[in-house]
Motif scaffolding. Structure first.
Motif, PDB file in Angstrom:
ATOM      1  N   VAL B  51       0.871  -1.168   0.000  1.00  0.00           N
ATOM      2  CA  VAL B  51       0.000   0.000   0.000  1.00  0.00           C
ATOM      3  C   VAL B  51       0.913   1.225   0.000  1.00  0.00           C
ATOM      4  O   VAL B  51       1.698   1.418   0.927  1.00  0.00           O
ATOM      5  CB  VAL B  51      -0.900   0.035   1.254  1.00  0.00           C
ATOM      6  CG1 VAL B  51      -1.809   1.264   1.212  1.00  0.00           C
ATOM      7  CG2 VAL B  51      -1.712  -1.248   1.364  1.00  0.00           C
ATOM      8  N   LEU B  52       0.838   2.038  -1.065  1.00  0.00           N
ATOM      9  CA  LEU B  52       1.779   3.150  -1.208  1.00  0.00           C
ATOM     10  C   LEU B  52       1.168   4.488  -0.838  1.00  0.00           C
ATOM     11  O   LEU B  52      -0.011   4.735  -1.051  1.00  0.00           O
ATOM     12  CB  LEU B  52       2.261   3.241  -2.665  1.00  0.00           C
ATOM     13  CG  LEU B  52       3.011   2.047  -3.244  1.00  0.00           C
ATOM     14  CD1 LEU B  52       3.463   2.373  -4.675  1.00  0.00           C
ATOM     15  CD2 LEU B  52       4.207   1.676  -2.381  1.00  0.00           C
ATOM     16  N   SER B  53       2.031   5.361  -0.283  1.00  0.00           N
ATOM     17  CA  SER B  53       1.674   6.776  -0.180  1.00  0.00           C
ATOM     18  C   SER B  53       2.947   7.577  -0.432  1.00  0.00           C
ATOM     19  O   SER B  53       4.041   7.021  -0.478  1.00  0.00           O
ATOM     20  CB  SER B  53       1.065   7.104   1.183  1.00  0.00           C
ATOM     21  OG  SER B  53       1.943   6.688   2.200  1.00  0.00           O
ATOM     22  N   VAL B  54       2.779   8.888  -0.604  1.00  0.00           N
ATOM     23  CA  VAL B  54       3.921   9.761  -0.863  1.00  0.00           C
ATOM     24  C   VAL B  54       4.182  10.588   0.382  1.00  0.00           C
ATOM     25  O   VAL B  54       3.263  11.183   0.945  1.00  0.00           O
ATOM     26  CB  VAL B  54       3.623  10.697  -2.067  1.00  0.00           C
ATOM     27  CG1 VAL B  54       4.750  11.716  -2.254  1.00  0.00           C
ATOM     28  CG2 VAL B  54       3.423   9.871  -3.335  1.00  0.00           C
ATOM     29  N   ALA B  55       5.464  10.613   0.831  1.00  0.00           N
ATOM     30  CA  ALA B  55       5.829  11.436   1.994  1.00  0.00           C
ATOM     31  C   ALA B  55       6.759  12.545   1.523  1.00  0.00           C
ATOM     32  O   ALA B  55       7.772  12.292   0.872  1.00  0.00           O
ATOM     33  CB  ALA B  55       6.523  10.580   3.051  1.00  0.00           C
ATOM     34  N   HIS B  56       6.379  13.787   1.808  1.00  0.00           N
ATOM     35  CA  HIS B  56       7.221  14.913   1.387  1.00  0.00           C
ATOM     36  C   HIS B  56       7.491  15.841   2.548  1.00  0.00           C
ATOM     37  O   HIS B  56       6.572  16.247   3.266  1.00  0.00           O
ATOM     38  CB  HIS B  56       6.559  15.692   0.250  1.00  0.00           C
ATOM     39  CG  HIS B  56       7.398  16.863  -0.199  1.00  0.00           C
ATOM     40  ND1 HIS B  56       8.507  16.705  -1.003  1.00  0.00           N
ATOM     41  CD2 HIS B  56       7.303  18.190   0.056  1.00  0.00           C
ATOM     42  CE1 HIS B  56       9.060  17.891  -1.228  1.00  0.00           C
ATOM     43  NE2 HIS B  56       8.356  18.817  -0.595  1.00  0.00           N
ATOM     44  N   PHE B  57       8.774  16.206   2.720  1.00  0.00           N
ATOM     45  CA  PHE B  57       9.127  17.167   3.749  1.00  0.00           C
ATOM     46  C   PHE B  57       9.711  18.411   3.084  1.00  0.00           C
ATOM     47  O   PHE B  57      10.675  18.330   2.325  1.00  0.00           O
ATOM     48  CB  PHE B  57      10.143  16.572   4.735  1.00  0.00           C
ATOM     49  CG  PHE B  57      10.357  17.444   5.934  1.00  0.00           C
ATOM     50  CD1 PHE B  57       9.435  17.459   6.974  1.00  0.00           C
ATOM     51  CD2 PHE B  57      11.450  18.288   6.010  1.00  0.00           C
ATOM     52  CE1 PHE B  57       9.605  18.279   8.074  1.00  0.00           C
ATOM     53  CE2 PHE B  57      11.635  19.117   7.108  1.00  0.00           C
ATOM     54  CZ  PHE B  57      10.710  19.116   8.141  1.00  0.00           C
ATOM     55  N   ASN B  58       9.114  19.564   3.348  1.00  0.00           N
ATOM     56  CA  ASN B  58       9.585  20.828   2.773  1.00  0.00           C
ATOM     57  C   ASN B  58      10.450  21.551   3.815  1.00  0.00           C
ATOM     58  O   ASN B  58       9.946  22.029   4.821  1.00  0.00           O
ATOM     59  CB  ASN B  58       8.365  21.679   2.382  1.00  0.00           C
ATOM     60  CG  ASN B  58       8.769  22.975   1.709  1.00  0.00           C
ATOM     61  OD1 ASN B  58       9.937  23.397   1.763  1.00  0.00           O
ATOM     62  ND2 ASN B  58       7.804  23.626   1.055  1.00  0.00           N
ATOM     63  N   HIS B  59      11.790  21.605   3.528  1.00  0.00           N
ATOM     64  CA  HIS B  59      12.726  22.236   4.479  1.00  0.00           C
ATOM     65  C   HIS B  59      12.741  23.756   4.375  1.00  0.00           C
ATOM     66  O   HIS B  59      13.446  24.412   5.127  1.00  0.00           O
ATOM     67  CB  HIS B  59      14.170  21.784   4.225  1.00  0.00           C
ATOM     68  CG  HIS B  59      14.379  20.318   4.186  1.00  0.00           C
ATOM     69  ND1 HIS B  59      14.362  19.600   3.017  1.00  0.00           N
ATOM     70  CD2 HIS B  59      14.624  19.435   5.175  1.00  0.00           C
ATOM     71  CE1 HIS B  59      14.601  18.322   3.296  1.00  0.00           C
ATOM     72  NE2 HIS B  59      14.753  18.199   4.592  1.00  0.00           N
TER      73      HIS B  59
END
Lengths: 323, 323
Positions: B51-59
């Motif tokens: 089961v996929l999801s997208v993880a994004h961190f904006n620095h």
């Protein structure tokens, strides 16, 4: 005593390289490092109680230049009233006959000469002039060529040579300058007004070691770490102690699990299967090395996979691992 | 299935990174590597049962550019109908407050975010896009900065994160691309007509890592070993297994010889004195690390010398080793 001699003395004592009564052949090529080693050894001779001589091997690689090096070293021995132990062999002919690189051929011949000297009772120590720079170059060279954690150990400060089962005395090749930078030695020689011979092949960038020396390390020094050579030498020191640990650990396991037979050898896989992966890899390497093989990483992995899954693994030099 | 996806699948299975039922947050920055990882994960989703999801961190480091990256990743999630788990924090402010380098601050914030996701039950795996190139760079960087044999282990393919003593489930950060070259990923993306965002700071040669990436490794590749990256990755694989061995060995010894007390801790020196040098060094390191210290090699040596000779050794952060 010169500051540099004092720091070398400290290294000699820390690593237990030389002791009172040792008859030490200083390996002198004529280059700055080995001429420096000789002059430092002369300074330390009394303090340490050493009997010194000069050992020179002429590889004949650079023709008249090689002969002039020999002449230079001979004169150095005369000046300091030391006996000269010398030999000349043609490394090019030997390389061709044995299908070796010129570098390896020269090295083999040189160390055969050292071993003969150690066996002859003339000396019980050969001191070579490997420096901190050589150490850093060797570590980087081995690592980039694929020697894993073992390559990180670099040059050993002391390599004991067992002469024979009957010999009462352990002889050794020692490296008193392994913690000293090449630049310090050149500075020291200039202070003494002591000249040396430049080996023209040291600047030949065809040789990988020279590219590491003249390009890669200066670049790393400039862009990553100004103390790169000391840092790599420290890594080597850490790695060497770990290699000693492994040697003992694996030898004990090998005694219990590896038997040589007419086909090669027999590794009892049961302890292998339960051992940590690092131990399995080291065990496979040690067993195959006793057959004269030097496996690449992929072959070690193949043997381990095969020990789990059955079947057979093809190894170099026509060896096969069979279940 | 694309050839590259198949080779990544093989790596995932060999290293046991992902299993059927895993809820995987793919860490996507917007760069080629992480966009490649996402597309490959989409190809493998069914085969592996993920089961996929997208993880994004904006620095927030590059202002509008960072926000555009976030927008790009958001669109990517929409296109592939995946949920987006995202967070924004100002890494510069955090660096100043905590007196960290910008790189370390950004990394810490990013991993704190990953750990929160893993704790939230939203995902049980975070997959990051570290490649074979990152691995080679890390090995060389650690080694040249002085991490000894431990540094050689480089980036781990799987780092298990223990959530809490009550948690029934081990969560992990995994690196499915650790055996894949960056160039293969870019080629794959071009074949898919999939674009990505270039991070301008990747070319900034002020950063040591970028100099290793753009200068040192290409130079070693050209002059010493065309397979330098694979060779360094192999060395890391060997070293990682040996680190596992050491961790187990030293933990067992530490249990018997190290007691924390109100002053710091107490190391029973008797087993230490008889142990091989490598074990002594590892034991001193492990004991002091449990106090939050990260000793340099010279400090480790001081503690060991002092355990033989008595007296006391001054350590960093106002610690003292006392007999």
């Amino acid at each position: 005593m010169h500051r540099l001699a004092r720091s070398v003395l400290k290294h000699i004592r820390k690593q237990d390289l030389l002791r009172a009564g040792d008859r030490v052949g200083i390996a002198v090529s004529g280059g700055a490092d080995s001429v420096g080693l000789l002059r430092i050894a002369l300074e330390l001779r009394e303090e340490l109680g050493l009997v010194l001589s000069v050992a020179h091997f002429n590889h004949k690689i650079r023709g008249a230049e090689s002969d002039a090096d020999e002449q230079f070293v001979r004169q150095l021995a005369v000046t300091h009233e030391l006996s000269l132990l010398s030999e000349a062999r043609d490394a090019k002919t030997h390389a061709a006959a044995k299908k070796l690189s010129l570098e390896t051929s020269a090295r083999n011949l040189r160390y055969e000469f050292f071993n003969r000297l150690l066996a002859s009772d003339e000396v019980n120590r050969i001191a070579t002039a490997h420096t901190l720079n050589d150490q850093a170059e060797t570590v980087l060279l081995k690592l980039t060529r694929g020697a894993g954690t073992r390559g990180l150990a670099g040059i050993y400060p002391k390599v004991t040579v067992q002469q024979s089962a009957f010999s009462t005395q352990a002889t050794a090749v020692v490296r008193p300058l392994l913690a000293t930078r090449r630049s310090e030695i050149e500075k020291y020689l200039k202070e003494l007004n002591q000249d040396w011979r430049e080996d023209s092949s040291n600047r030949d960038l065809q040789h990988t070691r020279n590219r590491i020396r003249h390009e890669v390390l200066p670049h790393l020094e400039e862009t990553v770490n100004p103390r790169i050579r000391e840092t790599l030498a420290e890594a080597a020191e850490i790695a060497r102690a770990e290699e000693e640990f492994w040697a003992e650990h694996i030898n004990a396991l090998l005694d219990r699990s590896w038997t040589r037979d007419e086909h090669g050898g027999r590794l009892n896989l049961d302890p292998l299967r339960e051992a940590p992966l690092a131990t399995q890899r080291r065990l496979v390497r040690a067993a195959t090395e006793s057959l004269g093989m030097n496996l690449e990483f992929c072959h070690v992995e193949e043997v381990i996979a095969f020990s789990r899954e059955g079947a057979r693994a093809a190894l170099p030099d026509n060896w096969t691992a069979v279940l």
